[in-house]
Design a protein around this motif. Structure first.
Motif, PDB file in Angstrom:
ATOM      1  N   ARG A 414       0.822  -1.203   0.000  1.00 46.29           N
ATOM      2  CA  ARG A 414       0.000   0.000   0.000  1.00 46.29           C
ATOM      3  C   ARG A 414       0.859   1.258   0.000  1.00 46.29           C
ATOM      4  NH1 ARG A 414      -4.697  -1.533   4.479  1.00 46.29           N
ATOM      5  NH2 ARG A 414      -5.846  -3.018   3.163  1.00 46.29           N
ATOM      6  N   ALA A 415       1.981   1.210   0.724  1.00 42.47           N
ATOM      7  CA  ALA A 415       2.862   2.370   0.736  1.00 42.47           C
ATOM      8  C   ALA A 415       3.527   2.597  -0.617  1.00 42.47           C
ATOM      9  CB  ALA A 415       3.926   2.200   1.824  1.00 42.47           C
ATOM     10  N   GLN A 416       3.787   1.523  -1.358  1.00 49.36           N
ATOM     11  CA  GLN A 416       4.435   1.648  -2.660  1.00 49.36           C
ATOM     12  C   GLN A 416       3.449   1.921  -3.789  1.00 49.36           C
ATOM     13  OE1 GLN A 416       6.631  -1.955  -3.232  1.00 49.36           O
ATOM     14  NE2 GLN A 416       7.937  -1.626  -1.435  1.00 49.36           N
ATOM     15  N   LEU A 417       2.153   1.773  -3.533  1.00 50.55           N
ATOM     16  CA  LEU A 417       1.169   1.912  -4.600  1.00 50.55           C
ATOM     17  C   LEU A 417       1.131   3.313  -5.212  1.00 50.55           C
ATOM     18  CD1 LEU A 417      -1.048   0.540  -6.223  1.00 50.55           C
ATOM     19  CD2 LEU A 417      -2.682   1.165  -4.428  1.00 50.55           C
ATOM     20  N   PRO A 418       1.157   4.398  -4.418  1.00 49.11           N
ATOM     21  CA  PRO A 418       1.143   5.719  -5.068  1.00 49.11           C
ATOM     22  C   PRO A 418       2.312   5.952  -6.004  1.00 49.11           C
ATOM     23  CG  PRO A 418       0.589   5.907  -2.741  1.00 49.11           C
ATOM     24  CD  PRO A 418       1.054   4.505  -2.960  1.00 49.11           C
ATOM     25  N   GLY A 419       3.526   5.538  -5.579  1.00 49.99           N
ATOM     26  CA  GLY A 419       4.665   5.700  -6.455  1.00 49.99           C
ATOM     27  C   GLY A 419       4.564   4.867  -7.711  1.00 49.99           C
ATOM     28  N   LEU A 420       4.035   3.657  -7.584  1.00 56.01           N
ATOM     29  CA  LEU A 420       3.873   2.801  -8.759  1.00 56.01           C
ATOM     30  C   LEU A 420       2.861   3.396  -9.729  1.00 56.01           C
ATOM     31  CD1 LEU A 420       4.518   0.132 -10.177  1.00 56.01           C
ATOM     32  CD2 LEU A 420       2.697  -0.940  -8.840  1.00 56.01           C
ATOM     33  N   LEU A 421       1.748   3.904  -9.206  1.00 54.21           N
ATOM     34  CA  LEU A 421       0.764   4.526 -10.079  1.00 54.21           C
ATOM     35  C   LEU A 421       1.306   5.789 -10.737  1.00 54.21           C
ATOM     36  CD1 LEU A 421      -2.492   4.151  -7.943  1.00 54.21           C
ATOM     37  CD2 LEU A 421      -1.752   2.767  -9.891  1.00 54.21           C
ATOM     38  N   ALA A 422       2.152   6.525  -9.991  1.00 56.58           N
ATOM     39  CA  ALA A 422       2.733   7.724 -10.578  1.00 56.58           C
ATOM     40  C   ALA A 422       3.664   7.389 -11.735  1.00 56.58           C
ATOM     41  CB  ALA A 422       3.487   8.515  -9.504  1.00 56.58           C
ATOM     42  N   ARG A 423       4.343   6.235 -11.645  1.00 54.67           N
ATOM     43  CA  ARG A 423       5.222   5.836 -12.748  1.00 54.67           C
ATOM     44  C   ARG A 423       4.448   5.263 -13.923  1.00 54.67           C
ATOM     45  NH1 ARG A 423       8.396   3.918  -8.362  1.00 54.67           N
ATOM     46  NH2 ARG A 423       7.598   1.807  -8.691  1.00 54.67           N
ATOM     47  N   LEU A 424       3.342   4.599 -13.650  1.00 59.07           N
ATOM     48  CA  LEU A 424       2.587   3.968 -14.724  1.00 59.07           C
ATOM     49  C   LEU A 424       1.645   4.939 -15.421  1.00 59.07           C
ATOM     50  CD1 LEU A 424       1.676   0.536 -13.081  1.00 59.07           C
ATOM     51  CD2 LEU A 424       3.505   1.033 -14.691  1.00 59.07           C
ATOM     52  N   LEU A 425       1.036   5.842 -14.662  1.00 56.76           N
ATOM     53  CA  LEU A 425       0.057   6.759 -15.233  1.00 56.76           C
ATOM     54  C   LEU A 425       0.690   8.125 -15.418  1.00 56.76           C
ATOM     55  CD1 LEU A 425      -3.038   5.819 -13.052  1.00 56.76           C
ATOM     56  CD2 LEU A 425      -2.405   4.934 -15.304  1.00 56.76           C
ATOM     57  N   PRO A 426       0.613   8.735 -16.619  1.00 56.48           N
ATOM     58  CA  PRO A 426       1.188  10.076 -16.807  1.00 56.48           C
ATOM     59  C   PRO A 426       0.397  11.112 -16.037  1.00 56.48           C
ATOM     60  CG  PRO A 426      -0.061   9.412 -18.742  1.00 56.48           C
ATOM     61  CD  PRO A 426      -0.030   8.208 -17.833  1.00 56.48           C
ATOM     62  N   ALA A 427       1.096  12.106 -15.588  1.00 55.03           N
ATOM     63  CA  ALA A 427       0.455  13.185 -14.828  1.00 55.03           C
ATOM     64  C   ALA A 427      -0.268  14.113 -15.776  1.00 55.03           C
ATOM     65  CB  ALA A 427       1.502  13.954 -14.026  1.00 55.03           C
ATOM     66  N   GLY A 428      -1.516  14.402 -15.535  1.00 49.36           N
ATOM     67  CA  GLY A 428      -2.299  15.288 -16.383  1.00 49.36           C
ATOM     68  C   GLY A 428      -2.129  16.735 -15.970  1.00 49.36           C
ATOM     69  N   PRO A 429      -2.659  17.676 -16.784  1.00 49.52           N
ATOM     70  CA  PRO A 429      -2.536  19.099 -16.428  1.00 49.52           C
ATOM     71  C   PRO A 429      -3.347  19.434 -15.191  1.00 49.52           C
ATOM     72  CG  PRO A 429      -4.027  18.794 -18.278  1.00 49.52           C
ATOM     73  CD  PRO A 429      -3.419  17.452 -18.011  1.00 49.52           C
ATOM     74  N   ALA A 430      -2.835  20.409 -14.461  1.00 56.08           N
ATOM     75  CA  ALA A 430      -3.532  20.845 -13.254  1.00 56.08           C
ATOM     76  C   ALA A 430      -4.820  21.553 -13.629  1.00 56.08           C
ATOM     77  CB  ALA A 430      -2.639  21.781 -12.439  1.00 56.08           C
TER      78      ALA A 430
END
Length: 675
Positions: A414-430
């Motif tokens: 669970r602690a690693q999930l945000p970082g993994l999602l950040a690497r897999l999913l591109p960051a969209g515009p604010a």
């Protein structure tokens, strides 16, 4: 040849040496006398199964002890009573008050850890033996059971999860290892215990006589079967045996719980515990004189024996609590599991190499066969010790630690999930969402307050990073070192000019929605030494606006759309050294504010105060190095006119960092002036 099996209850209490043998246990401790009784019951079951060995010597010994040996099937009922007592003693106070999924799950997992590892090993090893006999054997039977077990993937799955008996009305042939039918029955009792524990826990305050009578009453169905038919075998008889025996053990525990603090209870219990085994043996002998199998009625004494041994501290209880007997009780489950496979191998050897197979090597009347039979009987004890020492206990400890290990790993995932999602999913515009903000409350006007007319301002969003600031060594090269301009309270605002920090200024005059202002680094304007200001790009010249006040709403509106413009701050430019610009010390009580070049400021109409202005101008001429001297002069005059020269509000970036905070105590220079 029919083989039945009974297995001993197992306790989760850790092995302890305990006090003097036979002394009463501490609360929650091990009942050593009952542990020793498990050894006696296991030996009774083993001798009952061994008496089926087709040897003359075994037949002679069985004939001498016929009533006791041939009624060894009663050991299953004694084990069921023991199991109900021990489980209630260990878990009733935990599970009885309220049925919860967490407590039930922990209980079921603890019982599975106790009985499944050794069972799974023996079951698979003996399953391989049965498959080998079915494939390579010449006999139609693959096991010494009246009903042959079925070898199929479905049966293997049922045996694996210990439910093979639940849909069979008879116990014969239900299990690959004939002895494990009682494990399947007791596994059912374990799963039902959290449900019935809620009921039994509410019966704990009943009189001891009522509880003891209920325990004896639960044994009457089996006693009636022995009295009428001489045998407890009938459709679904295994279900009656496990439910009645297990329930009688729970009620026995509740009765003992009520009697344990009565004076003289242990002395009476010791006498009863010493007399009950004699009554059981005498009842078996007397029952055989009446009719075959009628001696089984003595099972009504099993709750009496278990309850008396739980309270006794002398006599038979002291002998059962000896270290050798206690160790034998701990081996009873492994002994129960392994003795049938060992007997099956020996019985097959007698059939192949005895008189039945045409060989005289293990002839039934030969000495070798009898010596080997005695050796196999004795070898079950060290084999059980090895199974207990190297399989049962280590596997139980390892399995009980699995939930904690799984929880720890799940927390790590669970602690690693945000970082993994950040690497897999591109960051969209604010996305700037419109948020309604209530206007700031206005303070009432007074002699010291300067009224400010209602106006709409345009807010400039400073480029202050959100979230916790990184360490000094980890900051990026362009990390902004300036803070946003503080909000000047209404009391200190100039009389003229439009405030730029209210919520109304951020709203669009048509839609009344906060505009999305692009967040870009702002320009750092402050005081510094010579050479510290970077080069700024040249600004395009603009035509002079109409001679209207530049701080009014009319001047700020676009002539075509009549809408207030959105101000975009300029990029923040920091010195190459990434150090906060050095601020020269100013004369006391003359604070300054950074200049925002985006909005030209018109000097407020304030009374002339030549002395502070001259002091500010003198300091500027000596130490000020600003690319906008006119704006600096105008800002100084405005701040002086707004009474900031009195030290009521200071700007953090206009003073050295050693000075007090804007909301902190007075600085040394101001304290001196106050005096």
């Amino acid at each position: 040849m029919t083989t039945t099996a009974e297995h001993a209850p197992v306790s989760d209490a850790p092995p302890t040496t305990g006090p003097v043998p036979g002394s009463p246990p501490a609360a929650g401790g091990e009942l050593r006398a009952l542990t020793g009784l498990r050894a006696v019951a296991a030996a009774w079951v083993v001798l009952f199964h061994f008496h089926f060995t087709a040897l003359p010597g075994v037949a002679v010994v069985s004939g001498l002890l016929a009533p006791v040996i041939t009624h060894g099937a009663l050991g299953v009922d004694l084990f069921f009573v023991l199991s109900g007592f021990v489980i209630a003693y260990t878990y009733l106070e935990q599970l009885g008050p309220r049925l919860t999924a967490a407590r039930t799950g922990r209980f079921v997992w603890a019982r599975a850890c106790r009985i499944w590892p050794a069972y799974a090993l023996v079951f698979h090893m003996f399953g391989i033996w049965l498959v080998a006999r079915a494939v390579y054997g010449s006999d139609p039977d693959i096991a010494f059971q009246a009903v042959q077990p079925v070898l199929s993937p479905g049966e293997w799955l049922q045996q694996l999860v210990m439910v093979q008996l639940w849909d069979n009305p008879y116990l014969d042939g239900a299990s690959w290892v004939g002895a494990t039918w009682s494990i399947s029955a007791e596994w059912l009792a374990y799963l039902l215990f959290p449900l019935v524990a809620v009921v039994f826990h509410r019966m704990r305050n009943l009189p001891a006589g009522v509880l003891a009578g209920g325990a004896l009453a639960l044994t009457t169905p089996l006693a009636a079967a022995y009295l009428t038919t001489g045998s407890p075998y009938h459709p679904w008889s295994w279900l009656v045996r496990i439910l009645c025996g297990f329930g009688a053990g729970i009620l026995t525990y509740l009765a003992v719980r009520r009697l344990r603090h009565r004076p003289g209870a242990r002395r009476v219990a010791s006498a009863v515990a010493s007399a009950t085994p004699v009554l059981i043996v005498g009842g078996l002998l007397a029952g055989e004189l009446v009719a075959p199998g009628r001696g089984g009625v003595v099972l009504v004494l099993f709750p009496v024996l278990v309850g008396a041994l739980a309270l006794a501290d002398r006599g038979v209880a002291r002998w059962l609590a000896r270290p050798a007997m206690v160790h034998g009780g701990r081996l009873s489950y492994a002994l129960y599991l392994i003795h049938i496979p060992m007997f099956e191998v020996f019985w097959l050897a007698l059939r192949r190499y005895g008189s039945y197979g045409g060989s005289t090597l293990l002839a039934a009347n030969g000495l070798l066969a009898h010596v080997l039979a005695l050796g196999v009987l004795v070898a079950t004890v060290p084999a059980a010790h090895l199974l207990y020492r190297h399989v049962e206990e280590p596997a139980r400890v390892a399995m009980k630690g699995l939930p904690a290990l799984w929880s720890q790993r799940l927390a790590g995932y669970r602690a690693q999930l945000p970082g993994l999602l950040a690497r897999l999913l591109p960051a969209g515009p604010a996305v700037a969402l419109p948020v309604p903000v209530a206007p700031a409350p206005r303070r009432p006007s007074g002699p010291e307050f300067v009224p400010v007319p209602d106006a709409v301002e345009v807010a400039v969003v400073p480029s202050v990073p959100t979230g916790p600031a990184p360490a000094a060594d980890d900051r990026p090269a362009a990390w902004p070192r300036t803070a946003p301009l503080p909000v000047v309270p209404q009391v200190d605002r100039p009389a003229l000019g439009v405030p730029i920090d209210t919520d109304a200024a951020r709203r669009d005059p048509v839609t009344a929605v906060l505009p999305a202002v692009p967040v870009e680094p702002e320009v750092a304007i402050g005081l510094s030494g010579a050479g510290s200001w970077p080069e700024r790009p040249p600004r395009r010249s603009r035509p002079d606006p109409a001679p209207a006040p530049i701080d009014t709403l009319v001047a700020q509106r676009d002539p075509a759309t009549q809408v207030l413009p959105t101000l975009v701050p300029l990029p923040l430019v920091e010195p190459p050294t990434q150090a906060f610009p050095a601020v020269a010390a100013l004369p006391p009580a003359v604070p300054t504010l950074p200049v925002v070049p985006s909005l030209p400021v018109v000097p407020a109409a304030v009374p002339e105060q030549p002395r502070p202005v001259q002091r500010l101008l003198s300091a500027r001429n000596v130490e000020l190095r600003s690319p906008h001297p006119e704006l600096a002069r105008e800002l100084a005059e405005q701040l002086v006119g707004a009474r900031l020269a009195r030290g009521k509000h200071r700007v953090r970036n206009a003073r050295p960092h050693g000075a007090p905070h804007i909301a902190g105590p007075r600085g040394p220079e101001r304290q001196g002036r106050a005096h």
